[in-house]
Design a protein around this motif. Structure first.
Motif, PDB file in Angstrom:
ATOM      1  N   LEU A   1     -19.360 -30.394   1.348  1.00  0.00           N
ATOM      2  CA  LEU A   1     -18.004 -29.971   1.666  1.00  0.00           C
ATOM      3  C   LEU A   1     -17.857 -29.677   3.154  1.00  0.00           C
ATOM      4  CD1 LEU A   1     -15.279 -29.336   0.326  1.00  0.00           C
ATOM      5  CD2 LEU A   1     -16.049 -26.981   0.080  1.00  0.00           C
ATOM      6  N   LEU A   2     -18.849 -29.040   3.757  1.00  0.00           N
ATOM      7  CA  LEU A   2     -18.801 -28.759   5.192  1.00  0.00           C
ATOM      8  C   LEU A   2     -18.988 -30.038   6.005  1.00  0.00           C
ATOM      9  CD1 LEU A   2     -20.730 -25.369   5.469  1.00  0.00           C
ATOM     10  CD2 LEU A   2     -18.282 -25.785   5.180  1.00  0.00           C
ATOM     11  N   LYS A   3     -19.840 -30.930   5.549  1.00  0.00           N
ATOM     12  CA  LYS A   3     -20.003 -32.219   6.239  1.00  0.00           C
ATOM     13  C   LYS A   3     -18.700 -33.001   6.231  1.00  0.00           C
ATOM     14  CE  LYS A   3     -24.911 -32.940   5.358  1.00  0.00           C
ATOM     15  NZ  LYS A   3     -25.917 -33.779   4.695  1.00  0.00           N
TER      16      LYS A   3
ATOM     17  N   ASN B   1     -24.593 -30.755  10.122  1.00  0.00           N
ATOM     18  CA  ASN B   1     -25.948 -30.778   9.559  1.00  0.00           C
ATOM     19  C   ASN B   1     -26.102 -29.894   8.339  1.00  0.00           C
ATOM     20  OD1 ASN B   1     -26.931 -32.521  11.667  1.00  0.00           O
ATOM     21  ND2 ASN B   1     -26.777 -30.748  13.011  1.00  0.00           N
ATOM     22  N   SER B   2     -24.994 -29.463   7.756  1.00  0.00           N
ATOM     23  CA  SER B   2     -25.037 -28.571   6.602  1.00  0.00           C
ATOM     24  C   SER B   2     -25.601 -29.286   5.375  1.00  0.00           C
ATOM     25  CB  SER B   2     -23.634 -28.071   6.288  1.00  0.00           C
ATOM     26  OG  SER B   2     -23.637 -27.281   5.119  1.00  0.00           O
ATOM     27  N   TYR B   3     -26.215 -28.513   4.500  1.00  0.00           N
ATOM     28  CA  TYR B   3     -26.659 -29.097   3.237  1.00  0.00           C
ATOM     29  C   TYR B   3     -25.510 -29.153   2.228  1.00  0.00           C
ATOM     30  CZ  TYR B   3     -26.960 -24.304   1.521  1.00  0.00           C
ATOM     31  OH  TYR B   3     -26.666 -23.021   1.163  1.00  0.00           O
TER      32      TYR B   3
ATOM     33  N   GLY C   1     -15.338 -16.525   9.874  1.00  0.00           N
ATOM     34  CA  GLY C   1     -16.630 -15.967  10.268  1.00  0.00           C
ATOM     35  C   GLY C   1     -17.798 -16.520   9.463  1.00  0.00           C
ATOM     36  N   PRO C   2     -17.764 -16.363   8.131  1.00  0.00           N
ATOM     37  CA  PRO C   2     -18.905 -16.841   7.342  1.00  0.00           C
ATOM     38  C   PRO C   2     -19.117 -18.354   7.401  1.00  0.00           C
ATOM     39  CG  PRO C   2     -17.518 -15.381   6.031  1.00  0.00           C
ATOM     40  CD  PRO C   2     -16.803 -15.616   7.322  1.00  0.00           C
ATOM     41  N   LEU C   3     -18.026 -19.117   7.495  1.00  0.00           N
ATOM     42  CA  LEU C   3     -18.164 -20.570   7.458  1.00  0.00           C
ATOM     43  C   LEU C   3     -18.474 -21.191   8.817  1.00  0.00           C
ATOM     44  CD1 LEU C   3     -15.369 -21.623   4.969  1.00  0.00           C
ATOM     45  CD2 LEU C   3     -17.837 -21.703   4.630  1.00  0.00           C
ATOM     46  N   THR C   4     -18.016 -20.565   9.892  1.00  0.00           N
ATOM     47  CA  THR C   4     -18.179 -21.184  11.206  1.00  0.00           C
ATOM     48  C   THR C   4     -19.134 -20.434  12.122  1.00  0.00           C
ATOM     49  OG1 THR C   4     -16.355 -19.959  12.220  1.00  0.00           O
ATOM     50  CG2 THR C   4     -15.804 -22.040  11.116  1.00  0.00           C
ATOM     51  N   GLY C   5     -19.353 -19.153  11.844  1.00  0.00           N
ATOM     52  CA  GLY C   5     -20.153 -18.338  12.746  1.00  0.00           C
ATOM     53  C   GLY C   5     -19.324 -17.787  13.893  1.00  0.00           C
ATOM     54  N   ILE C   6     -18.027 -18.064  13.902  1.00  0.00           N
ATOM     55  CA  ILE C   6     -17.114 -17.551  14.932  1.00  0.00           C
ATOM     56  C   ILE C   6     -16.412 -16.347  14.318  1.00  0.00           C
ATOM     57  CG2 ILE C   6     -15.143 -18.088  16.427  1.00  0.00           C
ATOM     58  CD1 ILE C   6     -16.826 -20.439  17.024  1.00  0.00           C
ATOM     59  N   TRP C   7     -16.850 -15.157  14.659  1.00  0.00           N
ATOM     60  CA  TRP C   7     -16.343 -13.946  14.018  1.00  0.00           C
ATOM     61  C   TRP C   7     -15.101 -13.406  14.704  1.00  0.00           C
ATOM     62  CZ3 TRP C   7     -18.139 -12.757   9.347  1.00  0.00           C
ATOM     63  CH2 TRP C   7     -19.328 -13.387   8.962  1.00  0.00           C
ATOM     64  N   GLY C   8     -14.908 -13.726  15.961  1.00  0.00           N
ATOM     65  CA  GLY C   8     -13.699 -13.293  16.672  1.00  0.00           C
ATOM     66  C   GLY C   8     -12.639 -14.374  16.595  1.00  0.00           C
TER      67      GLY C   8
ATOM     68  N   PHE D   1     -20.810 -24.312  15.885  1.00  0.00           N
ATOM     69  CA  PHE D   1     -20.073 -24.452  14.624  1.00  0.00           C
ATOM     70  C   PHE D   1     -20.023 -25.913  14.190  1.00  0.00           C
ATOM     71  CE2 PHE D   1     -15.520 -25.861  14.141  1.00  0.00           C
ATOM     72  CZ  PHE D   1     -15.499 -25.936  12.761  1.00  0.00           C
ATOM     73  N   LEU D   2     -19.717 -26.810  15.115  1.00  0.00           N
ATOM     74  CA  LEU D   2     -19.652 -28.236  14.784  1.00  0.00           C
ATOM     75  C   LEU D   2     -21.015 -28.761  14.331  1.00  0.00           C
ATOM     76  CD1 LEU D   2     -17.328 -29.456  17.665  1.00  0.00           C
ATOM     77  CD2 LEU D   2     -16.762 -29.353  15.229  1.00  0.00           C
ATOM     78  N   ASP D   3     -22.070 -28.360  15.041  1.00  0.00           N
ATOM     79  CA  ASP D   3     -23.428 -28.776  14.654  1.00  0.00           C
ATOM     80  C   ASP D   3     -23.796 -28.222  13.279  1.00  0.00           C
ATOM     81  OD1 ASP D   3     -23.657 -30.091  17.075  1.00  0.00           O
ATOM     82  OD2 ASP D   3     -24.841 -28.494  18.027  1.00  0.00           O
ATOM     83  N   ARG D   4     -23.407 -26.974  13.039  1.00  0.00           N
ATOM     84  CA  ARG D   4     -23.699 -26.328  11.753  1.00  0.00           C
ATOM     85  C   ARG D   4     -23.051 -27.108  10.613  1.00  0.00           C
ATOM     86  NH1 ARG D   4     -22.000 -20.072  10.444  1.00  0.00           N
ATOM     87  NH2 ARG D   4     -22.605 -20.066   8.276  1.00  0.00           N
ATOM     88  N   TRP D   5     -21.789 -27.486  10.782  1.00  0.00           N
ATOM     89  CA  TRP D   5     -21.092 -28.223   9.730  1.00  0.00           C
ATOM     90  C   TRP D   5     -21.624 -29.647   9.607  1.00  0.00           C
ATOM     91  CZ3 TRP D   5     -15.336 -27.388   8.376  1.00  0.00           C
ATOM     92  CH2 TRP D   5     -15.125 -26.047   8.026  1.00  0.00           C
TER      93      TRP D   5
END
Length: 181
Positions: A147-149, A142-144, A116-123, A136-140
């Motif tokens: 580690l997520l990139k 373009n993350s600052y 949930g916290p890392l991907t935004g997918i809570w279910g 989720f893919l876009d978030r990772w």
């Protein structure tokens, strides 16, 4: 004219150590939680060499998003299962250290407490929409946080390598196949 130069990062050695320490603590906590709660099964799913039952819902949700446009919709279910089989085979040939890191990445993405916290997918991954997974893919990507990139790049490379190693993928990109000897 727009200035597109990137200024120096304001990341001191102390900040870098703090980020590394926090990231390590987070991954260690996630790993211990997975082990103690039984979420992280160490044995492969039936018929698989490496991939576990807990990895499959995530991969079955992720792969169609990554293969969109490269596979006809009616062929997508077979392409997903074939890609998973290729991925499992490829993972069985990784070095022990790289395999350990990949399994840790899959653990973090499988556990609800970290997903949930890392991907935004809570279910669950099965209930995630195409748009949720793309976000989720876009978030990772373009993350600052580097580690997520790196996680995004690893997922993308693993799936693409597994799909494009299959002969049925070659026609889409115009590759005639390896020469016959």
């Amino acid at each position: 004219m727009i200035d597109t130069t990137v200024g120096p990062a304001n990341l001191s050695r102390r900040s870098l150590l703090k980020v590394g320490l926090v990231g390590s603590a987070f991954l260690a906590t996630a790993g211990v939680t997975a082990t103690l709660s039984g979420c992280s099964a160490s044995h492969p799913h039936t018929g698989m060499l490496i991939l576990r039952s807990s990895d499959l819902p995530f991969l079955r949700a992720l792969i169609p998003v990554l293969l969109e446009g490269a596979v006809a919709p009616e062929n997508m279910p077979k392409a997903v299962e074939d890609t998973i089989a290729s991925l499992d085979y490829s993972l069985s040939h990784l070095s022990p250290e790289m395999l350990k890191l990949t399994v840790q990445l899959f653990d973090v993405l499988s556990m609800p407490i970290t997903r949930g916290p890392l991907t935004g997918i809570w279910g669950s991954w099965e209930n995630a929409s195409h748009d949720d997974i793309q976000a989720f893919l876009d978030r990772w990507q373009n993350s600052y946080l580097d580690l997520l990139k790196m996680g995004h790049a690893s997922l993308l490379q693993l799936v693409m390598m597994s799909w494009y190693s299959r002969p049925e993928s070659w026609a889409h990109c115009g590759y005639p196949g390896p020469p016959t000897v």
